[in-house]
Design a protein around this motif. Structure first.
Motif, PDB file in Angstrom:
ATOM      1  N   MET A 254       0.840  -1.182   0.000  1.00  0.00           N
ATOM      2  CA  MET A 254       0.000   0.000   0.000  1.00  0.00           C
ATOM      3  C   MET A 254       0.889   1.251   0.000  1.00  0.00           C
ATOM      4  O   MET A 254       1.863   1.317   0.744  1.00  0.00           O
ATOM      5  CB  MET A 254      -0.896   0.024   1.235  1.00  0.00           C
ATOM      6  N   LEU A 255       0.500   2.186  -0.827  1.00  0.00           N
ATOM      7  CA  LEU A 255       1.204   3.465  -0.860  1.00  0.00           C
ATOM      8  C   LEU A 255       0.339   4.525  -0.202  1.00  0.00           C
ATOM      9  O   LEU A 255      -0.883   4.531  -0.354  1.00  0.00           O
ATOM     10  CB  LEU A 255       1.464   3.899  -2.302  1.00  0.00           C
ATOM     11  N   GLY A 256       0.983   5.425   0.469  1.00  0.00           N
ATOM     12  CA  GLY A 256       0.263   6.546   1.044  1.00  0.00           C
ATOM     13  C   GLY A 256      -0.165   7.514  -0.045  1.00  0.00           C
ATOM     14  O   GLY A 256       0.455   7.596  -1.116  1.00  0.00           O
ATOM     15  N   ALA A 257      -1.212   8.252   0.218  1.00  0.00           N
ATOM     16  CA  ALA A 257      -1.729   9.208  -0.768  1.00  0.00           C
ATOM     17  C   ALA A 257      -0.688  10.247  -1.149  1.00  0.00           C
ATOM     18  O   ALA A 257      -0.577  10.636  -2.316  1.00  0.00           O
ATOM     19  CB  ALA A 257      -2.990   9.886  -0.233  1.00  0.00           C
ATOM     20  N   SER A 258       0.106  10.700  -0.185  1.00  0.00           N
ATOM     21  CA  SER A 258       1.113  11.719  -0.501  1.00  0.00           C
ATOM     22  C   SER A 258       2.207  11.148  -1.405  1.00  0.00           C
ATOM     23  O   SER A 258       2.701  11.839  -2.296  1.00  0.00           O
ATOM     24  CB  SER A 258       1.714  12.300   0.781  1.00  0.00           C
ATOM     25  N   THR A 259       2.576   9.889  -1.211  1.00  0.00           N
ATOM     26  CA  THR A 259       3.572   9.244  -2.078  1.00  0.00           C
ATOM     27  C   THR A 259       3.029   9.104  -3.492  1.00  0.00           C
ATOM     28  O   THR A 259       3.720   9.410  -4.473  1.00  0.00           O
ATOM     29  CB  THR A 259       3.963   7.860  -1.522  1.00  0.00           C
ATOM     30  N   TYR A 260       1.802   8.661  -3.570  1.00  0.00           N
ATOM     31  CA  TYR A 260       1.169   8.484  -4.879  1.00  0.00           C
ATOM     32  C   TYR A 260       1.092   9.815  -5.618  1.00  0.00           C
ATOM     33  O   TYR A 260       1.429   9.915  -6.806  1.00  0.00           O
ATOM     34  CB  TYR A 260      -0.223   7.880  -4.691  1.00  0.00           C
ATOM     35  N   ALA A 261       0.683  10.878  -4.922  1.00  0.00           N
ATOM     36  CA  ALA A 261       0.564  12.200  -5.543  1.00  0.00           C
ATOM     37  C   ALA A 261       1.922  12.710  -6.012  1.00  0.00           C
ATOM     38  O   ALA A 261       2.043  13.270  -7.107  1.00  0.00           O
ATOM     39  CB  ALA A 261      -0.064  13.183  -4.561  1.00  0.00           C
ATOM     40  N   ARG A 262       2.956  12.502  -5.200  1.00  0.00           N
ATOM     41  CA  ARG A 262       4.302  12.951  -5.572  1.00  0.00           C
ATOM     42  C   ARG A 262       4.797  12.222  -6.819  1.00  0.00           C
ATOM     43  O   ARG A 262       5.320  12.839  -7.750  1.00  0.00           O
ATOM     44  CB  ARG A 262       5.265  12.730  -4.408  1.00  0.00           C
ATOM     45  N   VAL A 263       4.618  10.919  -6.841  1.00  0.00           N
ATOM     46  CA  VAL A 263       5.055  10.132  -7.997  1.00  0.00           C
ATOM     47  C   VAL A 263       4.284  10.542  -9.246  1.00  0.00           C
ATOM     48  O   VAL A 263       4.857  10.663 -10.333  1.00  0.00           O
ATOM     49  CB  VAL A 263       4.919   8.617  -7.716  1.00  0.00           C
ATOM     50  N   TRP A 264       2.985  10.782  -9.110  1.00  0.00           N
ATOM     51  CA  TRP A 264       2.176  11.202 -10.257  1.00  0.00           C
ATOM     52  C   TRP A 264       2.671  12.542 -10.800  1.00  0.00           C
ATOM     53  O   TRP A 264       2.802  12.726 -12.000  1.00  0.00           O
ATOM     54  CB  TRP A 264       0.692  11.270  -9.882  1.00  0.00           C
TER      55      TRP A 264
END
Length: 89
Positions: A1-11
């Motif tokens: 599971m990825l945190g929302a902030s990690t996902y947003a940064r990668v995007w």
């Protein structure tokens, strides 16, 4: 599971690699869902049957049209021609 902030940064980083600076500054693909929305809207406006679009999206036709019917635009003349072609002997 990825945190929302990690996902947003990668995007955000992926957008900067894939898009021009002008596109990055625009709302284009700001969220992953935007790409899905653009694809489904484009397919519907291209005349792809709602049943096919719904199947590809993993939705029912009812859910698809409830969400995307407002995206259908400028097809009245095309639809009138199709109806006329079917009714003309």
């Amino acid at each position: 599971m990825l945190g929302a902030s990690t996902y947003a940064r990668v995007w955000r980083e992926a957008r900067s690699f894939a898009l021009t600076p002008q596109q990055v500054a625009s709302p284009l693909a700001r969220r992953p869902y935007d790409l899905r929305h653009a694809a489904l809207s484009t397919w519907l406006n291209a005349g792809v049957d709602a049943t096919e679009v719904a199947a590809r999206a993993g939705n029912s036709v009812e859910v698809l049209l409830k969400r995307y019917a407002k995206c259908l635009d400028g097809r009245q003349d095309q639809n009138n021609r199709r109806i006329e072609a079917v009714l003309t002997p």
